[in-house]
Design an enzyme around this catalytic site. Structure first.
Site, PDB file in Angstrom:
ATOM      1  N   ARG A  63      55.818  55.034  35.841  1.00 30.00           N
ATOM      2  CA  ARG A  63      57.122  54.244  36.087  1.00 30.00           C
ATOM      3  C   ARG A  63      56.965  52.960  36.004  1.00 30.00           C
ATOM      4  NH1 ARG A  63      57.230  59.348  37.935  1.00 30.00           N
ATOM      5  NH2 ARG A  63      54.919  58.715  38.512  1.00 30.00           N
ATOM      6  N   THR A  64      56.141  52.411  36.748  1.00 32.84           N
ATOM      7  CA  THR A  64      56.050  50.839  36.770  1.00 32.84           C
ATOM      8  C   THR A  64      56.080  50.343  35.490  1.00 32.84           C
ATOM      9  OG1 THR A  64      55.432  50.861  38.919  1.00 32.84           O
ATOM     10  CG2 THR A  64      55.086  48.711  37.944  1.00 32.84           C
ATOM     11  N   HIS A  75      52.777  46.105  46.290  1.00 33.94           N
ATOM     12  CA  HIS A  75      53.535  46.480  45.289  1.00 33.94           C
ATOM     13  C   HIS A  75      55.112  45.959  45.706  1.00 33.94           C
ATOM     14  CE1 HIS A  75      54.619  48.755  41.815  1.00 33.94           C
ATOM     15  NE2 HIS A  75      54.377  49.721  42.174  1.00 33.94           N
ATOM     16  N   LYS A 108      33.088  44.083  26.328  1.00 33.70           N
ATOM     17  CA  LYS A 108      31.938  43.192  25.964  1.00 33.70           C
ATOM     18  C   LYS A 108      31.436  42.328  27.063  1.00 33.70           C
ATOM     19  CE  LYS A 108      34.182  42.516  21.464  1.00 33.70           C
ATOM     20  NZ  LYS A 108      34.817  41.713  20.464  1.00 33.70           N
ATOM     21  N   ARG A 141      48.946  44.974  36.791  1.00 35.70           N
ATOM     22  CA  ARG A 141      48.575  46.209  37.770  1.00 35.70           C
ATOM     23  C   ARG A 141      47.182  46.154  38.031  1.00 35.70           C
ATOM     24  NH1 ARG A 141      50.454  52.050  39.164  1.00 35.70           N
ATOM     25  NH2 ARG A 141      52.349  50.780  39.943  1.00 35.70           N
TER      26      ARG A 141
HETATM   27  C1  NCD Z   1      53.399  54.002  43.651  1.00 39.38           C
HETATM   28  C2  NCD Z   1      52.008  52.876  43.534  1.00 39.38           C
HETATM   29  O1  NCD Z   1      51.348  52.700  42.322  1.00 39.38           O
HETATM   30  O2  NCD Z   1      51.601  52.334  44.344  1.00 39.38           O
HETATM   31  N1  NCD Z   1      53.680  54.353  42.337  1.00 39.38           N
HETATM   32  C3  NCD Z   1      54.528  53.688  41.926  1.00 39.38           C
HETATM   33  O3  NCD Z   1      54.370  52.396  41.240  1.00 39.38           O
HETATM   34  N2  NCD Z   1      55.874  54.115  41.714  1.00 39.38           N
HETATM   35  C4  NCD Z   1      53.087  54.845  44.637  1.00 39.38           C
HETATM   36  C5  NCD Z   1      51.762  55.778  44.403  1.00 39.38           C
HETATM   37  O4  NCD Z   1      51.047  55.760  43.439  1.00 39.38           O
HETATM   38  O5  NCD Z   1      51.819  56.716  45.174  1.00 39.38           O
END
Ligand code: NCD
Length: 359
Positions: free
Chosen positions: A87-88, A170, A116, A137
């Site tokens: 999703r993100t 997040h 490497k 991320r």
């Molecule tokens: C969340 C995350 O990655 O922290 N997912 C997301 O980005 N919607 C929640 C999760 O993974 O439980």
């Protein structure tokens, strides 16, 4: 744009408290880097929510989409996602595409020069050579901070957006959660005065941590944290809630709290942080939302989840109008487009265009 972080050494930056750090991440009232939820004021949340709505409405028409699609056609974004994401990742892709940005990605360090032995610092500097924005991320909590500082010392201090850092934060998920709450309570006086209940793995869920902090910017919001003791929210968050004067309650009684909540925010068990499989599904079995719980839920409250879900909400609940998690997901695309548009200063142009279309 000059990066405010360039004026401070790494050691001095690390010594600062969150509010002082936040000042060094802003540039003329906007985010230069997006690192943590504590950067966002109530005013900023209102501005971003309003812009997301303008973009969402504009994107309904061909002319509107065409206008949006040229706003950042001269900019490129790099998605550096070394932790799993659907999703993100996709909503950032879609947000960039709405604004016309070109995108590149690295998702697997095994196919980059990190394999490497290249350091993450050098990898991120490499991305900044080719791109104008890095969306990142990572499984490591402090890495976004470090990389933002590293870039600020370089010739191309491009902005970094935290798309999930370890168990810690997040912030853009919290923005989409706030946008969902803003929309849900639009006709009920907004988020002020509401009771928000968090359920599940509150110890390791970064979305809960970031959202809980953003909610402190609203008046008289009560927060209820419902989880088994081993998965309860951390003291570091509770200390910040107390400092902000937020009313909160810790509970392990899921059924009891449901009727009190204006919004219920369900979360999954974060098994990936287990050291030796210590969290069994049984520990959370009593914290799942089923059709039976719908009867306890007040008629105008909403049920949310950042997703992915692993049985915390039965799919039978999806048809209920109070289940807003699919809309919540789509809101991520609009609020991320709003955030990027604002960081790159095309928000005024978008708002002006929307007003001229409206005439
Ligand atoms: C969340 C995350 O990655 O922290 N997912 C997301 O980005 N919607 C929640 C999760 O993974 O439980």
């Amino acid at each position: 744009m000059t990066c405010p972080l360039s004026t401070i050494t790494w050691n001095d930056f690390q010594e600062l408290g969150l509010s002082e750090k936040a000042k060094l991440l802003q540039e003329s009232g906007r985010e230069f880097h997006v690192m943590f939820a504590q950067q966002f004021t109530r005013k900023r949340l209102d501005e971003l929510g309003a812009l997301a709505t303008v973009i969402r409405r504009m994107a309904k028409s061909r002319d509107g989409r065409r206008f949006l699609g040229q706003c950042l056609a001269h900019q490129r974004a790099m998605l550096y996602f070394t932790q799993p994401s659907s999703r993100t990742f996709l909503s950032f892709c879609a947000a960039c595409q709405i604004l016309g940005m070109q995108i590149g990605e690295v998702r697997d360090p095994a196919v980059s020069s990190e394999f490497k032995g290249e350091t993450r610092e050098d990898s991120v500097r490499t991305f900044s050579s080719y791109f104008d924005l890095i969306i990142m991320r990572t499984e490591l909590s402090g890495l976004v901070e470090r990389m933002s500082w590293v870039l600020s010392q370089s010739e191309r201090p491009v902005p970094i957006v935290n798309a999930g850092s370890g168990k810690d934060q997040h912030p853009t998920q919290a923005l989409l959660d706030i946008y969902t709450l803003q929309r849900s309570f639009e006709d009920r006086g907004g988020i002020d005065g509401k009771t928000i209940m968090f359920v599940g793995d509150l110890a390791r869920g970064r979305t809960v941590r970031s959202l809980s902090i953003l909610l402190t910017t609203y008046k008289n919001v009560r927060q209820i944290f419902v989880a088994p003791e081993s998965l309860q929210v951390g003291d570091d968050i509770l200390v910040q809630l107390s400092a902000a004067g937020t009313d909160y309650e810790i509970s392990s009684d899921f059924r009891k709290s449901i009727p009190e909540a204006d919004a219920i925010y369900m979360t999954r068990v974060q098994h990936e942080w287990d050291v030796k499989g210590e969290t069994s599904e049984d520990s959370i079995a009593d914290y799942s939302f089923t059709t039976e719980h719908l009867k306890l839920l007040s008629p105008d409250s909403v049920l949310m989840h950042p997703f992915p879900r692993k049985g915390e909400i039965s799919p039978d609940v999806d048809h209920d109008p109070r289940a807003v998690y699919w809309r919540q997901m789509r809101n991520g695309m609009w609020i991320r487009a709003a955030l990027i548009a604002s960081m790159f200063r095309c928000d005024d142009g978008i708002t002006a265009e929307s007003q001229s279309i409206g005439k």
